[in-house]
Design a protein around this motif. Structure first.
Motif, PDB file in Angstrom:
ATOM      1  N   GLU A  65      43.779  16.157 -48.283  1.00 20.67           N
ATOM      2  CA  GLU A  65      43.625  14.789 -47.788  1.00 20.67           C
ATOM      3  C   GLU A  65      42.280  14.613 -47.083  1.00 20.67           C
ATOM      4  O   GLU A  65      41.606  13.591 -47.257  1.00 20.67           O
ATOM      5  CB  GLU A  65      44.768  14.453 -46.836  1.00 20.67           C
ATOM      6  N   LEU A 123      39.515  14.541 -49.804  1.00 27.07           N
ATOM      7  CA  LEU A 123      39.560  13.319 -50.609  1.00 27.07           C
ATOM      8  C   LEU A 123      39.154  12.090 -49.796  1.00 27.07           C
ATOM      9  O   LEU A 123      38.652  11.109 -50.355  1.00 27.07           O
ATOM     10  CB  LEU A 123      40.967  13.128 -51.179  1.00 27.07           C
ATOM     11  N   SER A 124      39.366  12.136 -48.501  1.00 31.74           N
ATOM     12  CA  SER A 124      38.998  10.987 -47.657  1.00 31.74           C
ATOM     13  C   SER A 124      37.493  10.778 -47.633  1.00 31.74           C
ATOM     14  O   SER A 124      37.009   9.701 -47.274  1.00 31.74           O
ATOM     15  CB  SER A 124      39.516  11.196 -46.240  1.00 31.74           C
ATOM     16  N   LEU A 165      38.533   7.564 -52.633  1.00 30.08           N
ATOM     17  CA  LEU A 165      39.967   7.693 -52.874  1.00 30.08           C
ATOM     18  C   LEU A 165      40.653   6.333 -52.982  1.00 30.08           C
ATOM     19  O   LEU A 165      41.486   6.119 -53.876  1.00 30.08           O
ATOM     20  CB  LEU A 165      40.614   8.522 -51.760  1.00 30.08           C
ATOM     21  N   ARG A 197      48.655   7.530 -54.026  1.00 33.79           N
ATOM     22  CA  ARG A 197      47.788   8.295 -53.117  1.00 33.79           C
ATOM     23  C   ARG A 197      48.387   9.677 -52.843  1.00 33.79           C
ATOM     24  O   ARG A 197      47.681  10.693 -52.856  1.00 33.79           O
ATOM     25  CB  ARG A 197      47.619   7.526 -51.808  1.00 33.79           C
TER      26      ARG A 197
END
Length: 556
Positions: free
Chosen positions: A247, A250-251, A255, A284
């Protein structure tokens, strides 16, 4: 090639060529970009006399990976636990196809690649990948692939399709009259009724006395043999451990845009019952989970690489490496070739590979399970054995009762069929006969050879077996009693139903196309099997590799 494609469109990301002959798999070994395969020690054999180089083999593995991904939407290592893959064999099959393309001088130019690519799907653009650099970075590179691999795969895929079209050409020579006859044969329906004789109705009548159970056990010793079992040591890298890192990484990317693009691509019908916010949250979550799987795979390969380099190669090197890394080592419960380890849900191919391990070759490539990656080592082999009766008496008694009940059910079916056949010959109706015999009749929906599912039969008899019984019995007649797993079945064919002429007229054009395509594929498959039998003789698929240093040869 890619410059030509860009002339036609901003970016055409996918070439999907549907090959019906083979399915392919991709796997990575620690420390290199492709699976070792082909004997592992630089031995790859030859195809029709032409030596296979290590580069040829690794390139074929990469193309196999792309073929599987573009056909299924999943990378093959994600599908390993589902079984059905033979990585080495399928890589050699691809090598043979490429060899045939070159031998038969099949040429595919960049303009043709661009044209066919344009006619295929364009999913990556909808997912927010809008440049070649993003495609390489987000699709290819995480799986050890390059743009050159994609170009080579696209060219070979199109060449293979041309090969199928050429070799399978005789199979397309199906006339409309032949298609008409085939359609009628496949869509002609029968009205049938079934009488099932189930062992469950006779179990209460079976007494399992000790003498009979002992004799049953003695007569079936082979059935109670416990097969050879294996135990592995393993270190697990759970996907859930990498969700937070995934996470975070990907942030730092686009995304939100990728989530939005996937939501638009899938459409609102796909998320029936969910609000847009809920649907996007699910998308997501799935993207993060996929990234976590990639991170776990990378960490497993990083952990395993030094183990493969340690000298001497010993199974306990796994434990040493795990101790140095602060990771826990576990031992599987004993498992056999059919069932595989409960702790490592990586599929039949993993189990097959595990049983090739031993104290001299103790390691396998990291395996992907349902919930994590696994680095494994050989622990011990437990020989096959037959347990004494006292250890398994309850199971043997249950098996005895079930076997006796099945025999009673089948005897009852034979008796019913003999009596009912005589009564039908005397003019009695089948409903009357069944009622007098107190036999339960199951009404079956209209049945054709093309029928794909009949819920009324699912738990009793295989559909293809029922079709075979029904279509080999004359209308107005009762079939012989046919054994099924839980007893027997008898089928009464009431009548042959009229064919829907309007539906036939509407369906025939597409049906003819499907028949021609199927015949083309059959012709190509027959040719390919013969070619593979001959051309792949000199590969590790068909003979062992030559001796290497340390295998009966002294080192200097």
């Amino acid at each position: 090639m890619f410059g030509t494609i860009r002339k036609h469109q901003t970016w055409l990301w996918v070439v999907i060529i549907t090959l019906t002959i083979i399915s392919f798999v991709w796997f990575f070994s620690p420390g290199q970009g492709g699976g070792q395969g082909g004997g592992g020690s630089g031995y790859y054999g030859s195809i029709a006399g032409d030596k296979i180089s290590a580069l040829d083999f690794r390139n074929a593995q990469r193309e196999v990976a792309l073929h599987h991904f573009l056909t299924t939407g999943r990378w093959p290592d994600e599908d390993m636990r589902s079984g059905g893959f033979d990585p080495e064999r399928e890589t050699y099959q691809w090598l043979l196809l490429v060899h045939k393309i070159e031998q038969m001088k099949v040429r595919v130019g960049p303009e043709e690649v661009a044209r066919i690519a344009r006619e295929r799907i364009r999913p990556f653009e909808r997912m927010g990948i809008t440049s070649p650099a993003m495609f390489v970075q987000q699709v290819l590179r995480p799986h050890g692939l390059t743009l050159d691999d994609f170009e080579r795969f696209a060219r070979h895929s199109l060449g293979i399709q041309e090969l199928i079209n050429t070799v399978g050409l005789p199979g397309t020579l199906v006339t409309p009259a032949e298609a008409d006859a085939l359609y009628q044969r496949e869509h002609q329906q029968l009205a049938t009724e079934a009488v099932f004789f189930s062992a469950s109705n006779y179990l209460a009548s079976v007494t399992a006395n000790p003498e009979a159970v002992a004799q049953f056990y003695s007569n079936r010793l082979a059935a109670y043999r416990i097969p050879e079992r294996l135990q592995l040591t393993y270190v697990e890298f759970p996907f859930s451990n990498y969700l937070s890192q995934a996470e975070t990484e990907l942030s730092k990317t686009n995304l939100s845009e990728v989530v939005e693009a996937n939501y638009v691509r899938l459409g609102t019908n796909y998320f029936a019952g969910s609000t847009p916010e809920q649907a996007k949250a699910k998308i997501r979550e799935q993207i993060i989970e996929q990234k976590a799987r990639t991170l776990a795979r990378e960490r497993a390969n990083e952990f395993a690489r030094p183990i493969f380099d340690m000298e001497p190669m010993r199974a306990d090197n796994l434990e040493k490496q795990a101790q140095a890394a602060g990771l826990a080592v576990h031992v599987t419960a004993p498992f056999d070739r059919e069932n595989g380890p409960e702790e490592i849900d990586a599929g039949p191919d993993f189990t097959k590979a595990a049983f090739r391990l031993n104290s001299e070759e103790p390691f396998a490539s990291p395996a992907m399970g349902e919930h994590g990656m696994f680095v494994v080592a050989y622990h011990r082999t437990i020989p096959s054995e037959i347990p004494p009766l006292d250890q398994i008496r309850a199971k043997v008694a249950s098996d005895y009762q079930q076997t006796q009940a099945i025999q009673m059910a089948r005897h009852a079916a034979d008796t019913f069929v003999a009596s009912a056949t005589n009564a039908l010959a005397q003019g009695k109706s089948f409903p009357t006969i069944a009622a007098e015999a107190k036999a339960a009749v199951t009404q079956i929906p209209p049945l054709a050879i093309s029928t794909r599912a009949v819920p009324e039969l699912e738990e009793q008899v295989q559909l293809n077996q029922y079709k075979q019984i029904a279509f080999s019995t004359q209308p107005g007649k009762l079939s012989q009693a046919t054994p099924i797993p839980e007893g027997a079945v008898a089928v009464y064919v009431k009548e042959k139903l009229p064919l829907d002429q309007a539906a036939m007229k509407a369906d025939l054009p597409d049906f003819l196309t499907r028949v021609r395509r199927a015949r083309q594929e059959e012709a190509f498959n027959a040719w390919f099997r013969k070619e593979a039998e001959r051309a792949l003789r000199d590969t590790p698929l068909n003979r062992p590799p030559p001796p290497t240093m340390g295998a009966g040869t002294a080192k200097s």
